[in-house]
Design a protein around this motif. Sequence first.
Motif, PDB file in Angstrom:
ATOM      1  N   ALA A 184      -6.199   6.704  -6.538  1.00 27.16           N
ATOM      2  CA  ALA A 184      -4.791   7.026  -6.291  1.00 27.16           C
ATOM      3  C   ALA A 184      -4.528   7.103  -4.778  1.00 27.16           C
ATOM      4  O   ALA A 184      -3.505   6.603  -4.285  1.00 27.16           O
ATOM      5  N   ALA A 185      -5.460   7.721  -4.051  1.00 29.16           N
ATOM      6  CA  ALA A 185      -5.316   7.786  -2.589  1.00 29.16           C
ATOM      7  C   ALA A 185      -5.424   6.394  -1.973  1.00 29.16           C
ATOM      8  O   ALA A 185      -4.685   6.059  -1.024  1.00 29.16           O
ATOM      9  N   LEU A 186      -6.319   5.577  -2.510  1.00 27.31           N
ATOM     10  CA  LEU A 186      -6.457   4.200  -2.025  1.00 27.31           C
ATOM     11  C   LEU A 186      -5.178   3.401  -2.295  1.00 27.31           C
ATOM     12  O   LEU A 186      -4.776   2.560  -1.486  1.00 27.31           O
ATOM     13  N   HIS A 187      -4.537   3.696  -3.429  1.00 25.48           N
ATOM     14  CA  HIS A 187      -3.253   3.073  -3.766  1.00 25.48           C
ATOM     15  C   HIS A 187      -2.233   3.346  -2.652  1.00 25.48           C
ATOM     16  O   HIS A 187      -1.515   2.432  -2.209  1.00 25.48           O
ATOM     17  N   ASP A 188      -2.177   4.585  -2.171  1.00 25.01           N
ATOM     18  CA  ASP A 188      -1.290   4.923  -1.058  1.00 25.01           C
ATOM     19  C   ASP A 188      -1.710   4.210   0.224  1.00 25.01           C
ATOM     20  O   ASP A 188      -0.866   3.713   0.977  1.00 25.01           O
ATOM     21  N   ALA A 189      -3.019   4.182   0.472  1.00 29.56           N
ATOM     22  CA  ALA A 189      -3.511   3.562   1.707  1.00 29.56           C
ATOM     23  C   ALA A 189      -3.193   2.073   1.748  1.00 29.56           C
ATOM     24  O   ALA A 189      -2.857   1.530   2.818  1.00 29.56           O
ATOM     25  N   TYR A 190      -3.293   1.402   0.602  1.00 26.12           N
ATOM     26  CA  TYR A 190      -2.938  -0.020   0.551  1.00 26.12           C
ATOM     27  C   TYR A 190      -1.454  -0.208   0.872  1.00 26.12           C
ATOM     28  O   TYR A 190      -1.065  -1.122   1.600  1.00 26.12           O
ATOM     29  N   ARG A 191      -0.608   0.664   0.317  1.00 23.30           N
ATOM     30  CA  ARG A 191       0.821   0.520   0.559  1.00 23.30           C
ATOM     31  C   ARG A 191       1.154   0.800   2.030  1.00 23.30           C
ATOM     32  O   ARG A 191       1.980   0.121   2.629  1.00 23.30           O
TER      33      ARG A 191
END
Length: 375
Positions: free
Chosen positions: A136-143
């Motif tokens: 979920a944190a990686l999802h934010d980092a990608y965005r």
Amino acid sequence: MSQPQLARRMTFSTSLVKKVEQGTKPPSPAFVAGAARALGVKVSTLYGTSDNEALDEPSQESAGIADLRSALDAYDDPRPEGGTLALDAVIARLAAASGRILALHHTDVLSELPNLLHHLYVLADEPGRAGESARAALHDAYRMSATVAGRFRQADLAAIASERHIQLAPRTGDSLRIAISAYHRSTRYLQHGDYRRGLRLLDRTRDNIGTGAKDRAVTIQLDLRAAILAARAGDPAEADDYLGEARAVAEEFHPPAVPYYGVDASTTNIVVHWCAAPVENYNSAEAVRRASSVTVSDPHRPERIGHHHIDMARAWMLHGDRGRTLDELNKARAVAPNATRRHPSVAETTRALAVSESRATDSLAEFAQWAGIRL
């Protein structure tokens, strides 16, 4: 291709095509997307900009872009610097980065993201709930990576990060992230003039939304995007229906303004969209009326406020008030200078303003020189 032929292919009037070609009316994003589709070229070609702006000179930005490019390619070979960071520490640093993006401090975030990505790749491989939380944190980092890359006109890098964002969403254990990815995916349809397809995508993804506080915030975000898609599709009544739904949800439930990175359910964002929607259909009188009935100010959202002033500059230009047009451009410049300088509508509005003048005023010439616009 004649002007009437182009107008038919674009589903705009021949009169409007003539005025845009003559430079007396600034083209709307829908007009530019329709023309690009009819002519078989990229939107960036008509705006006279490059999809990918090279950063050849050694600088903090060019070094940061190179590091981000390497980090996005290292998902299967992570090499985090320093000792292993705990997930809570990474999430805290991402939250701080989100705040800096809202404040338009993109260079600072560019230097932070690559190492956070490396750490998250390791954490995302953990089993169970720990792995889901890291993803979920990686999802934010990608965005965030897509946002920052886009600000530096690294279109290929932004596309890679966005695609990773979309693919990762189902593996985060949070169905709302699937809806958030669909919202960002709809940007493609917005940019390329495929508005009805974008609306269908947003409609399908509403199955992932429940009735919790965060769900309400994501609903508002989807409604705001749907409003702009509908307006550009030529249906202002449908656009206002979506805007009315967003306002009603905000007033009844008061959901959190920013429950996820990239979601803005604030009253400010709703008002900015409400004022902008009529401009998409060249209804400058309604846009001006709406803007005159509200006060749009938020020191925590300079990008949104700058965007509002850019929209209102176009509205006043269509309305025939050249002085107010330049005033709005300078307001955008004051609150969000880099975003204003890079916004394609600013160049089109400035050129239309110059054409309408018998000669360029000193103030207009100064603004054009600052923005790098050749008159």
